[in-house]
Write an enzyme that holds these catalytic residues in place. Sequence first.
Site, short mmCIF file in Angstrom:
data_model
loop_
_atom_site.label_atom_id
_atom_site.label_comp_id
_atom_site.label_asym_id
_atom_site.label_seq_id
_atom_site.Cartn_x
_atom_site.Cartn_y
_atom_site.Cartn_z
N ARG A 1 1.54 -4.41 4.25
CA ARG A 1 1.31 -3.04 4.74
C ARG A 1 2.51 -2.51 5.52
O ARG A 1 2.84 -1.34 5.43
CB ARG A 1 0.03 -3.02 5.61
N ARG B 1 0.40 9.65 4.36
CA ARG B 1 1.13 8.39 4.35
C ARG B 1 2.24 8.41 3.30
O ARG B 1 2.98 7.42 3.19
CB ARG B 1 0.18 7.25 4.02
P1 AMP Z 1 -5.78 2.31 8.21
O1 AMP Z 1 -7.20 2.18 8.69
O2 AMP Z 1 -5.20 3.66 8.49
O3 AMP Z 1 -4.90 1.17 8.67
O4 AMP Z 1 -5.85 2.21 6.60
C1 AMP Z 1 -6.35 1.06 5.97
C2 AMP Z 1 -6.04 1.13 4.48
O5 AMP Z 1 -6.73 2.26 3.90
C3 AMP Z 1 -4.59 1.32 4.09
O6 AMP Z 1 -3.86 0.10 4.09
C4 AMP Z 1 -4.74 1.90 2.68
O7 AMP Z 1 -5.10 0.89 1.74
C5 AMP Z 1 -5.94 2.82 2.85
N1 AMP Z 1 -5.52 4.17 3.29
C6 AMP Z 1 -5.85 4.79 4.45
N2 AMP Z 1 -5.28 6.00 4.53
C7 AMP Z 1 -4.56 6.15 3.39
C8 AMP Z 1 -3.70 7.17 2.89
N3 AMP Z 1 -3.48 8.30 3.59
N4 AMP Z 1 -3.11 6.98 1.70
C9 AMP Z 1 -3.33 5.87 0.99
N5 AMP Z 1 -4.11 4.85 1.40
C10 AMP Z 1 -4.71 4.98 2.60
#
Ligand code: AMP
Length: 219
Positions: A174, A91
């Site tokens: 986000r 990310r």
């Molecule tokens: P997601 O399920 O991919 O939408 O991720 C939910 C949340 O998990 C994100 O908003 C971040 O807070 C954290 N997160 C997930 N993947 C990452 C990553 N590669 N780097 C940093 N934070 C992450």
Amino acid sequence: MRIVLLGPPGAGKGTQAKRICETYNIPHISTGDIFRENMKNDTPLGQKAKEYMHKGLLVPDELVVEMVEERLTYEDVLSTGYGYLLDGFPRTVFQAGALCDINAKKDCELTLAINLEVPLDILIERVTNRRICPKCHETYHLKYNKPKIEGICDFDGTALYQRDDDKIETVQKRIQIYQDETMPLIEFYEDKQKIININGLQHMSDVFKDIKKVLSGVN
Ligand code: AMP
Ligand code: ADP
């Protein structure tokens, strides 16, 4: 096959990841799912991640990279010839560089970064209507992908829930972070000639058809 799925929150990464992994038999590694699992079990990693996730912020790079590096040593990755689909990672440009280094240690390269293109203005509607099964992680949408029985997972009968960070205020944050931190990855993978853009605005089965067309040309 080593795939990275890119796209803003709500682009359809989780939805497509499930289909790709079932079809091509590679492990689905969602960093968000791993953090949520750790939060549920109140592990030290979960406690640290929670501080950031609740606010819609990214978890610090070092924590995420260490976690992914460890995950990529699991049997399901090794038994598929170091195969994986990463959903939600990388990310940041730092994370993308770290993934190159992790792959290089295994003498491997990323096969492809698949970028799901969806205009930012429709994301809020997608994310705020998302409902998830806590058990099998199946994703539903209150309008476009409803469960057969309201509030219940079609596959295992578990009650669906809304993610804390899918509330409107957090979603806006986000999306902003996606623009600032994650969008530069498109150029990162363009420079490496590893990126394929897919129109994520189509019906989910058509998105998957397009992905399959691309993946039928790689091994
Ligand atoms: P997601 O399920 O991919 O939408 O991720 C939910 C949340 O998990 C994100 O908003 C971040 O807070 C954290 N997160 C997930 N993947 C990452 C990553 N590669 N780097 C940093 N934070 C992450
Ligand atoms: P991401 O993992 O990229 O955050 P999801 O796969 O969880 O996105 O999808 C976000 C929401 O949008 C979910 O409610 C999902 O059911 C819905 N969705 C996914 N793909 C599509 C699509 N092509 N058209 C309409 N809704 C979709």
